[in-house]
Design a protein around this motif. Structure first.
Motif, PDB file in Angstrom:
ATOM      1  N   LEU A  11      -5.904  -4.912  12.855  1.00 32.54           N
ATOM      2  CA  LEU A  11      -6.774  -3.733  12.905  1.00 32.54           C
ATOM      3  C   LEU A  11      -7.929  -3.982  13.872  1.00 32.54           C
ATOM      4  CD1 LEU A  11      -6.972  -3.177   9.041  1.00 32.54           C
ATOM      5  CD2 LEU A  11      -5.910  -1.617  10.692  1.00 32.54           C
ATOM      6  N   PRO A  12      -8.587  -2.930  14.337  1.00 31.22           N
ATOM      7  CA  PRO A  12      -9.763  -3.115  15.188  1.00 31.22           C
ATOM      8  C   PRO A  12     -10.842  -3.969  14.504  1.00 31.22           C
ATOM      9  CG  PRO A  12      -9.098  -0.813  15.199  1.00 31.22           C
ATOM     10  CD  PRO A  12      -8.231  -1.503  14.186  1.00 31.22           C
ATOM     11  N   SER A  13     -10.837  -4.016  13.180  1.00 30.21           N
ATOM     12  CA  SER A  13     -11.815  -4.847  12.451  1.00 30.21           C
ATOM     13  C   SER A  13     -11.470  -6.328  12.520  1.00 30.21           C
ATOM     14  CB  SER A  13     -11.851  -4.408  10.981  1.00 30.21           C
ATOM     15  OG  SER A  13     -10.545  -4.518  10.424  1.00 30.21           O
ATOM     16  N   GLY A  14     -10.273  -6.655  13.032  1.00 29.13           N
ATOM     17  CA  GLY A  14      -9.861  -8.060  13.129  1.00 29.13           C
ATOM     18  C   GLY A  14      -8.953  -8.490  11.986  1.00 29.13           C
ATOM     19  N   TYR A  15      -8.923  -7.718  10.905  1.00 28.56           N
ATOM     20  CA  TYR A  15      -8.054  -8.067   9.774  1.00 28.56           C
ATOM     21  C   TYR A  15      -6.634  -7.558  10.026  1.00 28.56           C
ATOM     22  CZ  TYR A  15     -12.326  -9.251   7.292  1.00 28.56           C
ATOM     23  OH  TYR A  15     -13.507  -9.833   6.928  1.00 28.56           O
ATOM     24  N   LYS A  16      -5.682  -8.222   9.372  1.00 29.12           N
ATOM     25  CA  LYS A  16      -4.280  -7.819   9.542  1.00 29.12           C
ATOM     26  C   LYS A  16      -3.867  -6.860   8.423  1.00 29.12           C
ATOM     27  CE  LYS A  16      -2.155 -11.426  12.245  1.00 29.12           C
ATOM     28  NZ  LYS A  16      -3.218 -12.113  12.886  1.00 29.12           N
ATOM     29  N   ILE A  17      -3.082  -5.850   8.789  1.00 27.22           N
ATOM     30  CA  ILE A  17      -2.579  -4.901   7.794  1.00 27.22           C
ATOM     31  C   ILE A  17      -1.057  -4.967   7.775  1.00 27.22           C
ATOM     32  CG2 ILE A  17      -2.636  -2.974   9.468  1.00 27.22           C
ATOM     33  CD1 ILE A  17      -3.230  -1.090   7.131  1.00 27.22           C
ATOM     34  N   PRO A  18      -0.435  -5.142   6.592  1.00 27.57           N
ATOM     35  CA  PRO A  18       1.031  -5.115   6.505  1.00 27.57           C
ATOM     36  C   PRO A  18       1.535  -3.720   6.880  1.00 27.57           C
ATOM     37  CG  PRO A  18       0.042  -6.077   4.537  1.00 27.57           C
ATOM     38  CD  PRO A  18      -1.067  -5.436   5.307  1.00 27.57           C
ATOM     39  N   THR A  19       2.631  -3.634   7.611  1.00 27.67           N
ATOM     40  CA  THR A  19       3.046  -2.345   8.188  1.00 27.67           C
ATOM     41  C   THR A  19       3.717  -1.390   7.199  1.00 27.67           C
ATOM     42  OG1 THR A  19       4.947  -3.524   9.133  1.00 27.67           O
ATOM     43  CG2 THR A  19       3.129  -3.026  10.609  1.00 27.67           C
ATOM     44  N   ILE A  20       3.963  -1.829   5.968  1.00 26.22           N
ATOM     45  CA  ILE A  20       4.387  -0.890   4.913  1.00 26.22           C
ATOM     46  C   ILE A  20       3.488  -1.107   3.699  1.00 26.22           C
ATOM     47  CG2 ILE A  20       6.221  -0.266   3.262  1.00 26.22           C
ATOM     48  CD1 ILE A  20       8.260  -0.974   5.329  1.00 26.22           C
ATOM     49  N   GLY A  21       3.085  -0.001   3.063  1.00 28.51           N
ATOM     50  CA  GLY A  21       2.310  -0.110   1.830  1.00 28.51           C
ATOM     51  C   GLY A  21       2.959   0.728   0.742  1.00 28.51           C
ATOM     52  N   HIS A 176       5.451  12.665   9.189  1.00 24.92           N
ATOM     53  CA  HIS A 176       6.902  12.496   9.027  1.00 24.92           C
ATOM     54  C   HIS A 176       7.544  13.417  10.053  1.00 24.92           C
ATOM     55  CE1 HIS A 176       6.483  16.281   6.851  1.00 24.92           C
ATOM     56  NE2 HIS A 176       5.606  15.700   6.033  1.00 24.92           N
ATOM     57  N   PRO A 177       8.851  13.393  10.223  1.00 26.64           N
ATOM     58  CA  PRO A 177       9.440  14.183  11.323  1.00 26.64           C
ATOM     59  C   PRO A 177       9.095  15.669  11.293  1.00 26.64           C
ATOM     60  CG  PRO A 177      11.043  12.594  10.521  1.00 26.64           C
ATOM     61  CD  PRO A 177       9.857  12.518   9.583  1.00 26.64           C
ATOM     62  N   TYR A 198       1.056   9.077   5.356  1.00 27.51           N
ATOM     63  CA  TYR A 198       1.288   9.396   3.939  1.00 27.51           C
ATOM     64  C   TYR A 198       2.372  10.469   3.801  1.00 27.51           C
ATOM     65  CZ  TYR A 198      -2.028  13.499   3.760  1.00 27.51           C
ATOM     66  OH  TYR A 198      -2.667  14.694   3.916  1.00 27.51           O
ATOM     67  N   SER A 199       2.893  10.578   2.582  1.00 28.16           N
ATOM     68  CA  SER A 199       4.082  11.416   2.325  1.00 28.16           C
ATOM     69  C   SER A 199       5.172  11.148   3.365  1.00 28.16           C
ATOM     70  CB  SER A 199       3.729  12.911   2.276  1.00 28.16           C
ATOM     71  OG  SER A 199       2.692  13.160   1.344  1.00 28.16           O
ATOM     72  N   PRO A 200       5.451   9.875   3.660  1.00 29.75           N
ATOM     73  CA  PRO A 200       6.424   9.569   4.723  1.00 29.75           C
ATOM     74  C   PRO A 200       7.844   9.980   4.342  1.00 29.75           C
ATOM     75  CG  PRO A 200       5.892   7.570   3.511  1.00 29.75           C
ATOM     76  CD  PRO A 200       4.949   8.652   3.009  1.00 29.75           C
ATOM     77  N   LEU A 201       8.074  10.184   3.028  1.00 28.18           N
ATOM     78  CA  LEU A 201       9.418  10.589   2.574  1.00 28.18           C
ATOM     79  C   LEU A 201       9.485  12.107   2.353  1.00 28.18           C
ATOM     80  CD1 LEU A 201      10.027   7.725  -0.031  1.00 28.18           C
ATOM     81  CD2 LEU A 201      10.476   7.739   2.433  1.00 28.18           C
ATOM     82  N   ARG A 231      11.698   3.905   8.638  1.00 28.81           N
ATOM     83  CA  ARG A 231      11.919   3.245   9.940  1.00 28.81           C
ATOM     84  C   ARG A 231      11.422   4.124  11.094  1.00 28.81           C
ATOM     85  NH1 ARG A 231      12.811  -1.980  12.096  1.00 28.81           N
ATOM     86  NH2 ARG A 231      12.808  -1.422  14.274  1.00 28.81           N
ATOM     87  N   TRP A 232      11.615   5.436  10.978  1.00 24.76           N
ATOM     88  CA  TRP A 232      11.110   6.374  12.000  1.00 24.76           C
ATOM     89  C   TRP A 232       9.603   6.190  12.147  1.00 24.76           C
ATOM     90  CZ3 TRP A 232       7.444  10.245  11.614  1.00 24.76           C
ATOM     91  CH2 TRP A 232       7.356  11.130  12.690  1.00 24.76           C
ATOM     92  N   SER A 233       8.947   6.092  10.999  1.00 27.29           N
ATOM     93  CA  SER A 233       7.488   5.923  10.974  1.00 27.29           C
ATOM     94  C   SER A 233       7.089   4.608  11.666  1.00 27.29           C
ATOM     95  CB  SER A 233       7.060   5.910   9.507  1.00 27.29           C
ATOM     96  OG  SER A 233       5.744   6.272   9.340  1.00 27.29           O
ATOM     97  N   LEU A 234       7.769   3.539  11.316  1.00 24.85           N
ATOM     98  CA  LEU A 234       7.456   2.224  11.908  1.00 24.85           C
ATOM     99  C   LEU A 234       7.675   2.249  13.421  1.00 24.85           C
ATOM    100  CD1 LEU A 234       9.179  -0.116   9.273  1.00 24.85           C
ATOM    101  CD2 LEU A 234       6.713   0.155   9.610  1.00 24.85           C
ATOM    102  N   GLN A 235       8.748   2.902  13.862  1.00 24.63           N
ATOM    103  CA  GLN A 235       9.044   2.923  15.304  1.00 24.63           C
ATOM    104  C   GLN A 235       8.047   3.784  16.082  1.00 24.63           C
ATOM    105  OE1 GLN A 235      13.795   2.030  14.709  1.00 24.63           O
ATOM    106  NE2 GLN A 235      13.273   3.235  16.512  1.00 24.63           N
TER     107      GLN A 235
END
Ligand SMILES: NC(=O)c1ccc[n+]([C@@H]2O[C@H](COP(=O)([O-])OP(=O)(O)OC[C@H]3O[C@@H](n4cnc5c(N)ncnc54)[C@H](OP(=O)(O)O)[C@@H]3O)[C@@H](O)[C@H]2O)c1
Length: 288
Positions: A11-21, A176-177, A198-201, A231-235
């Motif tokens: 993140l811009p703050s320097g901390y790492k964020i896992p790509t799925i929550g 989402h799409p 959010y609401s990725p599904l 996966r669409w979201s991640l890509q």
């Protein structure tokens, strides 16, 4: 196979964020879902004061026996607390701590949120600026590692910039799409603001995908519809936050690394965008 999508980003703050929550909105089995998610490789949970389950997130982490310092936990302050966001943050931390340890006080350096967001831009410019200043103060005091916003449109982010304030590290949006929010997404990418989806599904409501494109992509790739959407979201370099109360679904929703949606199938999904009409939650990005 090396994956084009990393498991975490900085993140811009320097901390790492896992790509799925794991999302926990309206999750009637929040603690159990969090425990199941941690068992299946999640390290990131998205809660909010308005969901009323910050304590349950702590209960779920405790039951999983996972060290809290290895996790990335988010909460959000709702507009009703915008006049004193710092107090809201302290209260959120106490709730999480109560779930984790069975005690609320005293707060120490191990009591914090990794990410804390203004839940929406409601309330008008003066209230928004006050709320954002309060969140930055909480960050300065170490109560939160990273400050961000949710549902902010371009005008709201410009307002913070014009006031000379630090830019949010994250903007959490419905993505989402069917609802791709292209204007604000482009603005955030240009300004190095990480986008959480959010609401990725699509809340599992595919009635607006009239030709069944999402299902046909899933069939072609031999994946489930939720896996294709995540996966669409991640890509797209988003950080998706899928919600489920069911362990087998929580597990399957994480099986989205190590394979690709090919460019031509991405293009078919991208073509589904119908803007605000595709939203399944709320549409606060146009708030005055
Ligand atoms: N910032 C904001 O304003 C805002 C707004 C909305 C949401 N959010 C965040 O985003 C998270 C996710 O969004 P959401 O909760 O709106 O919806 P979502 O993740 O798009 O969809 C959740 C729905 O999909 C179902 N589901 C999940 N995985 C499934 C699978 N593998 N197979 C079949 N069904 C599956 C869930 O059912 P089961 O639970 O029964 O499995 C639930 O009905 C929220 O929990 C919250 O953390 C933020």
């Amino acid at each position: 196979m090396t994956d084009s999508v990393p498991k975490e980003i900085t993140l811009p703050s320097g901390y790492k964020i896992p790509t799925i929550g794991l999302g926990v909105y309206q999750n009637a089995r929040c603690a159990q879902a969090v425990t199941a998610a941690l068992k299946h490789g999640y390290t990131h949970v998205d809660s909010a004061r308005a969901y009323g389950n910050e304590q349950q997130v702590g209960v779920g982490i405790k039951a999983a026996g996972v060290d809290r310092s290895t996790l990335f936990i988010t909460s959000k302050v709702y507009m009703t607390d915008f006049d004193d966001t710092e107090s809201a943050v302290v209260d959120s931390i106490k709730k999480l701590k109560y779930g984790l340890e069975g005690k609320r006080e005293p707060l120490g350096s191990s009591d914090y949120y990794d990410l804390y967001l203004l839940h929406s831009p409601h309330g008008g410019p003066a209230k928004r600026l006050r709320a954002w200043r309060g969140l930055l103060e909480a960050k300065k005091k170490g109560l939160i590692k990273t400050a961000g916003v949710s549902n902010f449109g371009v005008r709201h982010l410009e307002e913070l910039r014009e006031a000379g304030l630090e830019q949010p590290a994250v903007n959490q949006l419905e993505l989402h799409p069917l609802d791709q929010q292209r204007e604000i997404v482009e603005y955030c990418k240009k300004n190095n603001i990480v986008l959480q989806a959010y609401s990725p599904l699509i809340r599992f409501n595919f009635s607006q995908d009239k030709n069944g494109v999402i299902q046909s992509v899933a069939d072609k790739l031999q994946k489930t519809v939720p896996q294709v959407l995540i996966r669409w979201s991640l890509q797209h370099d988003f950080v998706p936050l899928p919600k489920s109360e069911h362990e087998e679904r929580i597990k399957a929703n994480m099986e989205v690394y190590g394979w690709e949606i090919p460019a031509e199938e991405m293009a078919r999904l991208d073509a589904l965008d119908i803007g605000d009409a595709g939203a399944v939650c709320w549409v606060p990005v146009h708030e005055p």
